[in-house]
Design a protein around this motif. Structure first.
Motif, PDB file in Angstrom:
ATOM      1  N   ASP A 237      -9.206   6.154 -61.605  1.00  0.00           N
ATOM      2  CA  ASP A 237      -9.123   5.340 -62.826  1.00  0.00           C
ATOM      3  C   ASP A 237     -10.263   5.641 -63.804  1.00  0.00           C
ATOM      4  OD1 ASP A 237     -11.294   4.140 -61.649  1.00  0.00           O
ATOM      5  OD2 ASP A 237     -10.416   2.133 -61.496  1.00  0.00           O
ATOM      6  N   ARG A 238     -10.958   6.744 -63.603  1.00  0.00           N
ATOM      7  CA  ARG A 238     -12.029   7.205 -64.508  1.00  0.00           C
ATOM      8  C   ARG A 238     -13.180   6.213 -64.602  1.00  0.00           C
ATOM      9  NH1 ARG A 238      -8.882  10.585 -63.185  1.00  0.00           N
ATOM     10  NH2 ARG A 238      -7.212  11.350 -64.509  1.00  0.00           N
ATOM     11  N   HIS A 239     -13.433   5.505 -63.511  1.00  0.00           N
ATOM     12  CA  HIS A 239     -14.604   4.637 -63.430  1.00  0.00           C
ATOM     13  C   HIS A 239     -15.297   4.915 -62.106  1.00  0.00           C
ATOM     14  CE1 HIS A 239     -13.600   2.345 -67.019  1.00  0.00           C
ATOM     15  NE2 HIS A 239     -12.345   2.353 -66.609  1.00  0.00           N
ATOM     16  N   ALA A 240     -16.590   4.540 -62.054  1.00  0.00           N
ATOM     17  CA  ALA A 240     -17.400   4.884 -60.892  1.00  0.00           C
ATOM     18  C   ALA A 240     -16.894   4.197 -59.624  1.00  0.00           C
ATOM     19  CB  ALA A 240     -18.843   4.474 -61.154  1.00  0.00           C
ATOM     20  N   ILE A 241     -17.283   4.747 -58.489  1.00  0.00           N
ATOM     21  CA  ILE A 241     -17.066   4.099 -57.196  1.00  0.00           C
ATOM     22  C   ILE A 241     -18.448   3.697 -56.687  1.00  0.00           C
ATOM     23  CG2 ILE A 241     -16.181   4.336 -54.855  1.00  0.00           C
ATOM     24  CD1 ILE A 241     -14.358   6.583 -55.861  1.00  0.00           C
TER      25      ILE A 241
ATOM     26  N   THR B 242     -20.818   7.168 -56.778  1.00  0.00           N
ATOM     27  CA  THR B 242     -20.284   8.475 -57.163  1.00  0.00           C
ATOM     28  C   THR B 242     -19.066   8.314 -58.072  1.00  0.00           C
ATOM     29  OG1 THR B 242     -19.602  10.610 -56.267  1.00  0.00           O
ATOM     30  CG2 THR B 242     -18.789   8.655 -55.118  1.00  0.00           C
ATOM     31  N   ALA B 243     -18.428   9.437 -58.395  1.00  0.00           N
ATOM     32  CA  ALA B 243     -17.230   9.458 -59.238  1.00  0.00           C
ATOM     33  C   ALA B 243     -17.500   8.798 -60.584  1.00  0.00           C
ATOM     34  CB  ALA B 243     -16.047   8.785 -58.524  1.00  0.00           C
ATOM     35  N   PHE B 244     -18.650   9.115 -61.186  1.00  0.00           N
ATOM     36  CA  PHE B 244     -19.004   8.459 -62.450  1.00  0.00           C
ATOM     37  C   PHE B 244     -18.130   8.933 -63.608  1.00  0.00           C
ATOM     38  CE2 PHE B 244     -22.648   7.556 -59.809  1.00  0.00           C
ATOM     39  CZ  PHE B 244     -22.895   6.234 -60.126  1.00  0.00           C
ATOM     40  N   SER B 245     -17.325   9.920 -63.382  1.00  0.00           N
ATOM     41  CA  SER B 245     -16.273  10.308 -64.321  1.00  0.00           C
ATOM     42  C   SER B 245     -16.802  10.659 -65.713  1.00  0.00           C
ATOM     43  CB  SER B 245     -15.218   9.196 -64.417  1.00  0.00           C
ATOM     44  OG  SER B 245     -14.771   8.841 -63.126  1.00  0.00           O
ATOM     45  N   GLY B 246     -17.916  11.377 -65.741  1.00  0.00           N
ATOM     46  CA  GLY B 246     -18.475  11.832 -67.013  1.00  0.00           C
ATOM     47  C   GLY B 246     -19.177  10.741 -67.783  1.00  0.00           C
ATOM     48  N   SER B 247     -19.429   9.605 -67.145  1.00  0.00           N
ATOM     49  CA  SER B 247     -19.960   8.456 -67.884  1.00  0.00           C
ATOM     50  C   SER B 247     -21.061   7.757 -67.096  1.00  0.00           C
ATOM     51  CB  SER B 247     -18.805   7.495 -68.178  1.00  0.00           C
ATOM     52  OG  SER B 247     -19.203   6.530 -69.104  1.00  0.00           O
ATOM     53  N   GLY B 248     -21.763   8.475 -66.239  1.00  0.00           N
ATOM     54  CA  GLY B 248     -22.691   7.819 -65.328  1.00  0.00           C
ATOM     55  C   GLY B 248     -24.140   7.790 -65.760  1.00  0.00           C
TER      56      GLY B 248
ATOM     57  N   GLY C  46      -4.578  -1.390 -55.840  1.00  0.00           N
ATOM     58  CA  GLY C  46      -3.954  -1.112 -57.133  1.00  0.00           C
ATOM     59  C   GLY C  46      -4.685  -1.747 -58.297  1.00  0.00           C
ATOM     60  N   ARG C  47      -5.956  -2.081 -58.109  1.00  0.00           N
ATOM     61  CA  ARG C  47      -6.727  -2.671 -59.207  1.00  0.00           C
ATOM     62  C   ARG C  47      -7.495  -1.578 -59.937  1.00  0.00           C
ATOM     63  NH1 ARG C  47      -9.611  -7.060 -55.863  1.00  0.00           N
ATOM     64  NH2 ARG C  47      -7.895  -8.471 -55.388  1.00  0.00           N
ATOM     65  N   SER C  48      -7.771  -1.806 -61.209  1.00  0.00           N
ATOM     66  CA  SER C  48      -8.588  -0.876 -61.978  1.00  0.00           C
ATOM     67  C   SER C  48      -9.724  -1.644 -62.638  1.00  0.00           C
ATOM     68  CB  SER C  48      -7.749  -0.177 -63.046  1.00  0.00           C
ATOM     69  OG  SER C  48      -8.592   0.445 -63.983  1.00  0.00           O
ATOM     70  N   VAL C  49     -10.775  -0.935 -62.959  1.00  0.00           N
ATOM     71  CA  VAL C  49     -11.898  -1.562 -63.656  1.00  0.00           C
ATOM     72  C   VAL C  49     -11.558  -1.768 -65.131  1.00  0.00           C
ATOM     73  CG1 VAL C  49     -14.363  -1.303 -64.196  1.00  0.00           C
ATOM     74  CG2 VAL C  49     -13.481  -0.449 -62.025  1.00  0.00           C
ATOM     75  N   GLU C  50     -10.534  -1.074 -65.605  1.00  0.00           N
ATOM     76  CA  GLU C  50     -10.234  -1.070 -67.035  1.00  0.00           C
ATOM     77  C   GLU C  50     -10.030  -2.491 -67.569  1.00  0.00           C
ATOM     78  OE1 GLU C  50     -10.500   1.633 -69.170  1.00  0.00           O
ATOM     79  OE2 GLU C  50     -10.445  -0.177 -70.399  1.00  0.00           O
ATOM     80  N   GLY C  51     -10.492  -2.717 -68.796  1.00  0.00           N
ATOM     81  CA  GLY C  51     -10.383  -4.028 -69.430  1.00  0.00           C
ATOM     82  C   GLY C  51      -9.005  -4.266 -70.027  1.00  0.00           C
ATOM     83  N   ARG C  52      -8.861  -5.396 -70.719  1.00  0.00           N
ATOM     84  CA  ARG C  52      -7.547  -5.766 -71.248  1.00  0.00           C
ATOM     85  C   ARG C  52      -7.228  -5.088 -72.565  1.00  0.00           C
ATOM     86  NH1 ARG C  52      -8.133 -11.885 -71.674  1.00  0.00           N
ATOM     87  NH2 ARG C  52      -6.088 -11.826 -72.664  1.00  0.00           N
ATOM     88  N   TYR C  53      -8.258  -4.525 -73.228  1.00  0.00           N
ATOM     89  CA  TYR C  53      -8.018  -3.981 -74.567  1.00  0.00           C
ATOM     90  C   TYR C  53      -8.454  -2.518 -74.651  1.00  0.00           C
ATOM     91  CZ  TYR C  53      -7.638  -8.953 -75.342  1.00  0.00           C
ATOM     92  OH  TYR C  53      -7.274 -10.252 -75.255  1.00  0.00           O
TER      93      TYR C  53
END
Lengths: 459, 399
Positions: B315-319, B333-339, B375-382
């Motif tokens: 989901d392109r967010h860190a673990i 890890t898995a900072f997805s270019g944003s760590g 099946g959850r993601s860190v992504e916000g609502r907007y």
């Protein structure tokens, strides 16, 4: 495709085109000719008696011949990358394109060896070929009273040009000891034309009352906002300054020319192998008899393959042109072997002179001991020698590691200016060989390119 | 020779050294093992943007908690300052203007100094920018960028001063897992017994985890960056831009340069064998994107370009956090270019989690490995339009 329009590139284009090869000749300058055949820019005129050197006439003839043979000439075009083997990325000020060449002849030339010493970044401290350029192409004197320091026959040629232009020369400091010249006598006999020209320069310089100091190196350039003088001292056979006598000279211009480094960025990017030649203090591409690099289809010729002198460059270009014509089936059998062996014979003859020159002006690594801790090593990012030394103390061993830690080599020159000197700084700090410090990993663009050109790419 | 430590951190990137620093400052005996030099992987080639704007609250909170560390680096960490304040804007297409305003509200709720701008306001702020396709912009006056290598080096220096052992040029060959717990690591320089092991090995993490039977839903991807020399009329530094219309970013760099991120779709690269040169076409694409947003950049020159990489999660967010069923194993890890920008807070949170059992600085529970199975993601609502290079080319394939 030929990259580089100096003597080697022109000769290669001429020979290949003569045998029916479709040639694209690329050069980043606005005129063909390179440094050796530097032509006056269009619009400049000078009276006949003010012309300096015969090279530009020879060059004019060669350029006219190449154009007459239907070679596609692309000027002001920078070859800034090689991708996937032999695809060359080109850019002008307004456009970019990629050309997939069947064979590639690289004749990118050389540039003055950058030598950091205290004061080397002062305005008024210029390179030997920079000075030669100003005088030959623009008829501009870089200063009224000039100190020349370096090594090699170019110093004499620069002095000749400057004297002809009316400058005064404070002194010429040649780092090599220039002793026992008689030893070279027999080996120089077949090359009297070169010897005579050198002798002529020396006599002229002596008549002008210019001191010629063999076995001396520049220690530092003096001055605040601009250069006002320089200090020189004797050096040993490794060009390492030896203490004691220092000579001060007043000068409004200091010309520095400790030989040349090959422009190997493109061949390096293409993956061509090289080896380090300690006597030259530079890397040399590994080449076959045909002057082909270790990457099939890529030839490296001229000063870019560490061969000084236009005569050699012309022959090398010619030989590579023949080899390409042969590869494409346009010149085969006896015809090819006859022409190629003639060219090789002439190269062999010239190699005799070259070996004497290499021996006489043997590179001394002590040169890189001139810089002190505070001397700027990387001009683009303004990083001092001490920061590189500190990085080595922290464990960096390769130029790429020092680059990552100190930013040395990240600037606009792509590390051309600081990379070689940095390798010597690392070697001195670790006590290891300079080859272990390596070279910066080459990455495109090897030369700066305008964004407008890229944004309007051909594909 | 067998060494012992309370915690072994694998990886000398910015998050690894930050975790080691935070643990050492809490008095833990830390050993950090790095197979190359610190900052030799993704961190050293990071563009190191420092901004708070995210479309989810958790990343924003991590960035906000990290921000003072960058701002006050000299006082907190010693050594040269690492932060350059330039101001920051992120721009979105008209369709996402409303989402941006809601995210700005969320960020202001956390405490971030940020405002939403319309097209005209942005044009006044950065008059050289082409704003015609922009719907709205979020502005953070205090944000900017950092020097990534100096940041890693500063964390390393402080951690070492506090007693952490930082072993460079030492590779972890195996994590020692016995059933439901880890007992240490084997390295090229011998064994280290430890009660806790943190995998902060970026693009190398999935491989390390796989060897102990742990599947991490992340893949290594290449990242391309070009540096251009600005023309004289743009010599003053511009702000850091994240361009959600075109899907890239650019920021000023010392020496009159601008760094431009170029979308790159090369997945599953080998971080050990990846060349650092740009592929053909990347420079052209970067030039196109930058000159579209700032037309005067046509007169800029391409100065250099390089390729880096990072590990990207599904989901392109860190673990972040522990691992159910393997006591003592932790993931950062898995900072997805944003760590980069969240590294100071990640260090604090991981140290709290390891030493106290719970992160207090920011709640990092949403970043747990368990979210993927649920099946959850860190992504916000907007959210905004997905960045083209974040879209999985093998969509539907389980990573």
């Amino acid at each position: 495709m030929v990259v580089g329009g100096g003597p080697a590139g022109l000769a290669a284009a001429r020979t290949a085109a003569r045998h029916g090869v479709r040639v694209v000749l690329v050069d980043e300058n606005s005129e063909l000719g390179g440094q050796h055949y530097r032509q006056m820019p269009a619009g400049f005129r000078a009276p006949e008696r003010a012309r300096i050197g015969r090279e530009s006439d020879e060059g004019r003839r060669l350029i006219d011949e190449v154009r007459g043979l239907g070679v596609e000439v692309r000027l002001e075009s920078v070859a800034w990358g090689i991708f996937d083997g032999r695809v060359v990325a080109l850019a002008t000020s307004g456009e970019s394109s990629r050309i997939a060449a069947e064979t590639l002849i690289l004749a990118p030339g050389a540039y003055d060896r950058p030598v950091p010493f205290p004061g080397w970044t002062l305005p008024g401290v210029i390179t030997a070929s920079g000075a030669q350029n100003l005088v030959k192409a623009y008829r501009v004197l870089p200063g009224r009273r000039v100190l020349i320091a370096g090594s090699g026959p170019l110093l004499l040629a620069v002095a000749h040009s400057l004297l002809a232009g009316g400058a005064r020369i404070a002194a010429i400091c040649e780092a090599s000891p220039m002793r026992h010249l008689w030893r070279y006598g027999p080996r120089l006999l077949p090359h009297l034309n070169f010897v005579q020209q050198g002798h002529h320069y020396r006599r002229e310089i002596a008549e002008a009352g210019v001191p010629f100091l063999a076995g001396h190196v520049i220690r530092r350039a003096l001055g605040g906002a601009e250069v006002t003088g320089a200090v020189v001292s004797p050096c040993d056979g490794e060009w390492r300054p030896v203490g004691g006598t220092e000579l001060h000279y007043d000068a409004d211009c200091v010309v520095v020319g400790y030989g040349f480094l090959s422009s190997l960025e493109l061949s390096r990017l293409a993956g061509c192998e090289e080896r380090y030649a300690a006597g030259l203090g530079d890397y040399v591409p590994v080449r076959s008899r045909e002057l082909e690099s270790t990457v099939p289809g890529i030839f490296v010729v001229g000063a870019g393959a560490r061969v000084p002198g236009a005569a050699v460059a012309l022959e090398e270009g010619h030989l590579a042109g023949l080899a390409v014509a042969n590869r494409l089936g346009l010149l085969t059998g006896r015809g090819y072997s006859r022409e190629a062996s003639r060219a090789r014979g002439r190269l062999l003859h010239l190699a005799g002179f070259r070996r004497v020159m290499d021996d006489l002006y043997r590179f001394g690594a002590g040169l890189h001991a001139l810089a002190d801790d505070l001397t700027t090593l990387c001009r683009c990012e303004e990083v001092a020698v001490s920061e590189a030394v500190a990085a080595v103390r922290d464990g960096a061993r390769h130029v790429d590691e020092v680059k990552a830690w100190t930013r040395i080599g990240m600037g606009r020159c792509q590390g051309r200016m600081c990379g070689p000197a940095l390798a010597h700084v690392i070697a001195r700090a670790t006590g290891g060989p300079v080859t272990e410090a390596g070279v910066f990993t080459p990455r495109p663009p090897v030369k700066p390119v305008r964004l407008a050109a890229l944004a309007r790419g051909g594909d | 020779m067998v060494q012992t430590a309370d915690v072994v951190v694998i990886g000398g990137g910015v998050n690894g050294v930050s975790i080691a620093h935070a643990l050492a400052s809490r008095g833990a005996a830390v050993a950090l093992v790095e197979k190359g030099a610190v900052a030799s992987g993704a961190s050293g080639r990071s563009s190191a943007l420092v901004r708070m704007h995210y479309t989810n609250e958790w990343d924003a909170r991590l960035a906000w908690a990290s921000f003072p560390v960058f701002q006050h680096w000299r006082e907190l960490m010693g050594g040269p300052g690492v932060f350059t304040r330039t101001g920051f804007v992120t721009v979105v297409a008209p369709d996402y203007a409303e989402n941006l305003r809601r995210n700005v509200e969320m960020l202001r709720g956390i405490g971030v100094d940020t405002t939403a701008l319309d097209r005209g306001e942005l044009a006044r702020l950065q008059p050289f920018a082409n704003v015609e396709d922009i719907g709205a912009a979020a502005y953070e006056p205090e944000s900017g960028y950092a020097d990534p290598v100096e940041t890693v080096e500063g964390f390393r220096r402080r951690a070492a001063a506090l007693g952490a052992r930082i072993a460079q040029w030492t590779a972890v060959t195996r994590i020692d897992r016995r059933e439901s717990r880890v007992l240490g690591v084997e390295t090229s320089a011998g064994r280290i017994d430890a009660g806790a092991v943190v995998i902060a090995a970026g693009a190398w993490s999935a491989r390390l985890a796989r060897e102990i039977g742990l599947h991490l839903p992340m893949r290594p991807k290449a990242i391309d960056t070009v540096a251009v020399a600005r023309p004289p009329e743009l010599s003053a530094p511009h702000m850091v831009f994240i361009d959600n219309v075109l899907g890239n970013y650019f920021r000023p760099e010392a020496g009159g340069l601008t760094l431009v991120g170029v979308p790159c779709q090369e997945w599953d690269i080998d971080p050990d064998g990846l060349g650092t040169g740009l592929p053909p076409g990347a420079a052209d694409r970067g030039a196109e994107l930058l000159t579209h947003r700032i037309p005067a950049m046509e007169r800029a020159t391409l100065a250099r370009g390089y390729r880096a990489f990072d590990g990207y999660s599904a989901d392109r967010h860190a673990i972040l956090g522990g691992v159910d069923g393997i006591d003592g194993l932790y993931l950062a890890t898995a900072f997805s270019g944003s760590g980069f920008k969240i590294a100071p807070a990640v260090g604090a949170c991981m140290a709290e989690l390891i030493t106290e059992g719970r992160a207090r600085t920011v709640d990092i529970a949403p970043f747990g490995l368990g979210r993927f199975a649920l099946g959850r993601s860190v992504e916000g609502r907007y959210p905004y339009a997905p960045r083209p290079d974040h879209v999985d080319p093998l969509a539907g394939r389980t990573v």
